[in-house]
Design a protein around this motif. Sequence first.
Motif, mmCIF file in Angstrom:
data_model
loop_
_atom_site.group_PDB
_atom_site.id
_atom_site.type_symbol
_atom_site.label_atom_id
_atom_site.label_comp_id
_atom_site.label_asym_id
_atom_site.label_seq_id
_atom_site.Cartn_x
_atom_site.Cartn_y
_atom_site.Cartn_z
ATOM 1 N N TYR A 85 -7.582 -5.553 -1.926
ATOM 2 C CA TYR A 85 -7.157 -4.941 -0.672
ATOM 3 C C TYR A 85 -7.313 -3.414 -0.665
ATOM 4 N N ASP A 88 -3.774 1.343 1.052
ATOM 5 C CA ASP A 88 -3.282 1.348 2.428
ATOM 6 C C ASP A 88 -3.146 2.813 2.829
ATOM 7 N N HIS A 90 -2.332 6.188 4.582
ATOM 8 C CA HIS A 90 -1.301 6.716 5.469
ATOM 9 C C HIS A 90 -1.747 8.020 6.117
#
Length: 134
Positions: A85, A88, A90
């Motif tokens: 993945y 993530d 930000h």
Amino acid sequence: MIREDRFLISRKAFAIDLATVTGEQHERGDRTAFSGSARAIWFRRQSGVTRACLGSLMLFSHYLPGRLDLDDPNAVLSADLDGRYGGDCHGRWDGENYWGAQKPDTIAEHLALLQPMLANYPKVPAGYDGWWRF
């Protein structure tokens, strides 16, 4: 994960704040499952433009051969973790445009890290350990 001293953007490496490596583990038959996270920064290139990114990194494995020492971030990161993945994101800075948070204080916090990070590419910013890749 594998730690490398030399940065190559093609290897999609991350610099990690070791103080933020957290996780939990449990037995899964004769194996151990681990799930955790860490704060990370990284560089990516798109359409010839290098971008500095910050965010979180999901750390997990469903089938480790044994338990990890959760008090040792290097031991956790050195395990055979799954990175499918990626990070993530930000906040992201490409030298001209910022993408990410909408709150002015958070934007200022992100840019305080991302602007010098991009200016000093590919050096690892203080407080981060790099470069780690899956």
